[in-house]
Design a protein around this motif. Structure first.
Motif, mmCIF file in Angstrom:
data_model
loop_
_atom_site.group_PDB
_atom_site.id
_atom_site.type_symbol
_atom_site.label_atom_id
_atom_site.label_comp_id
_atom_site.label_asym_id
_atom_site.label_seq_id
_atom_site.Cartn_x
_atom_site.Cartn_y
_atom_site.Cartn_z
ATOM 1 N N HIS A 200 -17.013 34.056 7.715
ATOM 2 C CA HIS A 200 -17.124 34.218 6.276
ATOM 3 C C HIS A 200 -18.224 33.320 5.719
ATOM 4 O O HIS A 200 -18.485 32.234 6.219
ATOM 5 N N SER A 201 -18.843 33.808 4.669
ATOM 6 C CA SER A 201 -19.910 33.062 4.013
ATOM 7 C C SER A 201 -19.583 32.913 2.533
ATOM 8 O O SER A 201 -19.039 33.832 1.912
ATOM 9 N N LEU A 202 -19.907 31.749 1.969
ATOM 10 C CA LEU A 202 -19.720 31.547 0.535
ATOM 11 C C LEU A 202 -20.654 32.449 -0.262
ATOM 12 O O LEU A 202 -20.350 32.860 -1.383
ATOM 13 N N ASP A 203 -21.798 32.786 0.345
ATOM 14 C CA ASP A 203 -22.757 33.682 -0.293
ATOM 15 C C ASP A 203 -22.672 35.044 0.386
ATOM 16 O O ASP A 203 -23.332 35.299 1.393
ATOM 17 N N ASP A 204 -21.838 35.946 -0.155
ATOM 18 C CA ASP A 204 -21.660 37.236 0.499
ATOM 19 C C ASP A 204 -22.756 38.236 0.148
ATOM 20 O O ASP A 204 -22.689 39.401 0.527
ATOM 21 N N THR A 205 -23.786 37.786 -0.573
ATOM 22 C CA THR A 205 -24.947 38.644 -0.832
ATOM 23 C C THR A 205 -26.000 38.491 0.271
ATOM 24 O O THR A 205 -26.926 39.301 0.362
ATOM 25 N N GLU A 206 -25.869 37.450 1.078
ATOM 26 C CA GLU A 206 -26.809 37.239 2.185
ATOM 27 C C GLU A 206 -26.594 38.316 3.242
ATOM 28 O O GLU A 206 -25.462 38.625 3.606
ATOM 29 N N MET A 207 -27.669 38.898 3.755
ATOM 30 C CA MET A 207 -27.592 40.016 4.688
ATOM 31 C C MET A 207 -27.790 39.552 6.134
ATOM 32 O O MET A 207 -28.472 38.560 6.396
ATOM 33 N N ILE A 208 -27.205 40.306 7.061
ATOM 34 C CA ILE A 208 -27.350 40.032 8.491
ATOM 35 C C ILE A 208 -28.604 40.741 8.981
ATOM 36 O O ILE A 208 -28.701 41.966 8.929
ATOM 37 N N LYS A 209 -29.568 39.981 9.473
ATOM 38 C CA LYS A 209 -30.820 40.545 9.976
ATOM 39 C C LYS A 209 -30.764 40.685 11.497
ATOM 40 O O LYS A 209 -30.015 39.982 12.171
ATOM 41 N N TYR B 78 -15.974 39.576 12.440
ATOM 42 C CA TYR B 78 -15.457 39.920 11.110
ATOM 43 C C TYR B 78 -16.150 39.051 10.065
ATOM 44 O O TYR B 78 -16.122 37.826 10.148
ATOM 45 N N THR B 79 -16.800 39.677 9.077
ATOM 46 C CA THR B 79 -17.565 38.903 8.103
ATOM 47 C C THR B 79 -17.617 39.607 6.758
ATOM 48 O O THR B 79 -17.530 40.843 6.690
ATOM 49 N N ASN B 80 -17.763 38.834 5.708
ATOM 50 C CA ASN B 80 -17.952 39.418 4.376
ATOM 51 C C ASN B 80 -19.422 39.750 4.100
ATOM 52 O O ASN B 80 -19.749 40.295 3.060
ATOM 53 N N LYS B 81 -20.298 39.442 5.041
ATOM 54 C CA LYS B 81 -21.703 39.833 4.913
ATOM 55 C C LYS B 81 -21.883 41.295 5.320
ATOM 56 O O LYS B 81 -21.045 41.865 6.011
ATOM 57 N N ASP B 82 -23.012 41.881 4.912
ATOM 58 C CA ASP B 82 -23.364 43.234 5.322
ATOM 59 C C ASP B 82 -24.688 43.187 6.082
ATOM 60 O O ASP B 82 -25.397 42.181 6.042
ATOM 61 N N PHE B 83 -25.012 44.282 6.769
ATOM 62 C CA PHE B 83 -26.268 44.352 7.516
ATOM 63 C C PHE B 83 -27.445 44.654 6.591
ATOM 64 O O PHE B 83 -27.301 45.352 5.581
ATOM 65 N N ASP B 84 -28.602 44.154 6.966
ATOM 66 C CA ASP B 84 -29.842 44.419 6.244
ATOM 67 C C ASP B 84 -30.470 45.690 6.833
ATOM 68 O O ASP B 84 -31.474 45.649 7.544
ATOM 69 N N PHE B 85 -29.847 46.830 6.514
ATOM 70 C CA PHE B 85 -30.253 48.084 7.123
ATOM 71 C C PHE B 85 -31.555 48.629 6.540
ATOM 72 O O PHE B 85 -31.850 48.448 5.364
ATOM 73 N N HIS B 86 -32.289 49.362 7.416
ATOM 74 C CA HIS B 86 -33.390 50.186 6.964
ATOM 75 C C HIS B 86 -32.842 51.613 6.849
ATOM 76 O O HIS B 86 -31.652 51.808 6.705
ATOM 77 N N LEU B 87 -33.680 52.612 6.932
ATOM 78 C CA LEU B 87 -33.221 53.989 6.740
ATOM 79 C C LEU B 87 -32.273 54.436 7.842
ATOM 80 O O LEU B 87 -32.386 54.018 8.993
ATOM 81 N N ASN C 72 -13.900 38.646 0.788
ATOM 82 C CA ASN C 72 -14.024 37.196 0.940
ATOM 83 C C ASN C 72 -12.642 36.555 0.838
ATOM 84 O O ASN C 72 -11.635 37.239 0.598
ATOM 85 N N ASN C 73 -12.576 35.256 1.031
ATOM 86 C CA ASN C 73 -11.277 34.587 1.074
ATOM 87 C C ASN C 73 -10.492 34.727 -0.229
ATOM 88 O O ASN C 73 -9.268 34.886 -0.215
ATOM 89 N N GLU C 74 -11.188 34.688 -1.340
ATOM 90 C CA GLU C 74 -10.513 34.820 -2.633
ATOM 91 C C GLU C 74 -9.864 36.200 -2.765
ATOM 92 O O GLU C 74 -8.715 36.322 -3.217
ATOM 93 N N ALA C 75 -10.586 37.239 -2.360
ATOM 94 C CA ALA C 75 -10.047 38.598 -2.426
ATOM 95 C C ALA C 75 -8.900 38.788 -1.443
ATOM 96 O O ALA C 75 -7.911 39.470 -1.745
#
Length: 221
Positions: free
Chosen positions: A45-54, A95-104, A203-206
């Motif tokens: 888990h990340s405190l910044d769930d807007t950060e993407m997995i590259k 398992y993570t609250n981050k998402d992938f930095d997808f292309h098309l 995230n943990n709060e949710a």
């Protein structure tokens, strides 16, 4: 929080849930056993769930990187030696609250990450396919699940049928080799077939709120 969510779910009559299992190395957060299945879960888990997995996160040389596939492969090999039996179905979840930095997306519905080597600037395509995982609905219910899809690296590698991500992993494990045998590739293929990315999770709060609601229902509050 995920441990409590599993325990509150109520759809598993007989199960064993362990946490911080030292013998599981980088998959030590949760070990969930039911029927003939064992699921190893590593929560990142990340405190910044807007950060993407590259894609570069998969191949960093740092042991501290949360998505380093070499680190997880080494843990996988250790666990297989300890737990694996013919009658058991093993799955490994990051398992993570981050998402992938997808292309098309491509024509098959797979999602693409692009990895560029720092020195040679050579580009590699890494495809992930969306999946459903009936074995643990509470994970698939709240986010997205992906597995790495097979795709051949290039024409000269077609004869080996080595996908780009397999090639990149093998290149790090065997830095002095230029070609890889079936024996080299087999454990990587098996590892990738049993690895699931549970991304864009709560995230943990949710999770706290979901657990509170489930407890209220079970206790008729």
């Amino acid at each position: 929080m995920l441990q409590l969510l599993i325990a509150c779910d109520g759809s598993y009559e007989n199960f064993k849930l362990s946490s911080e299992v030292k013998s599981c190395d980088s998959f030590d957060d949760l070990v969930f056993e039911y029927e003939n299945k064992i699921i190893f879960i590593q929560a990142k888990h990340s405190l910044d769930d807007t950060e993407m997995i590259k894609a570069s996160y998969f191949f960093t040389l740092s042991d501290n990187e949360n998505f380093n596939l070499i680190k997880y492969f080494n843990a996988y090999e250790m666990i297989k030696r300890k737990y694996s039996k013919d009658e058991e179905d093993l799955k490994f979840i990051i398992y993570t609250n981050k998402d992938f930095d997808f292309h098309l997306n491509n024509q098959y519905g797979n999602c693409k990450l692009i990895y560029k080597k720092q020195i040679t600037k050579e580009k590699f395509n890494i495809f992930l396919k969306p999946i459903k995982f009936d074995g643990m609905e509470l994970i698939s219910k709240y986010g997205n699940l992906y597995k790495i899809a097979s795709s051949c690296r290039s024409a000269e590698k077609q004869k080996n049928c080595t996908s780009e991500i397999e090639y990149l992993i093998l290149e790090q494990i065997y830095p002095k080799k230029t070609e890889f045998s079936d024996e080299d590739r087999k454990p990587i293929k098996t590892f990738l077939s049993e690895l699931i990315f549970a991304v864009n999770q709560k995230n943990n709060e949710a999770l706290d709120k979901i657990i509170e609601e489930k407890l209220s229902v079970r206790m008729h509050l």
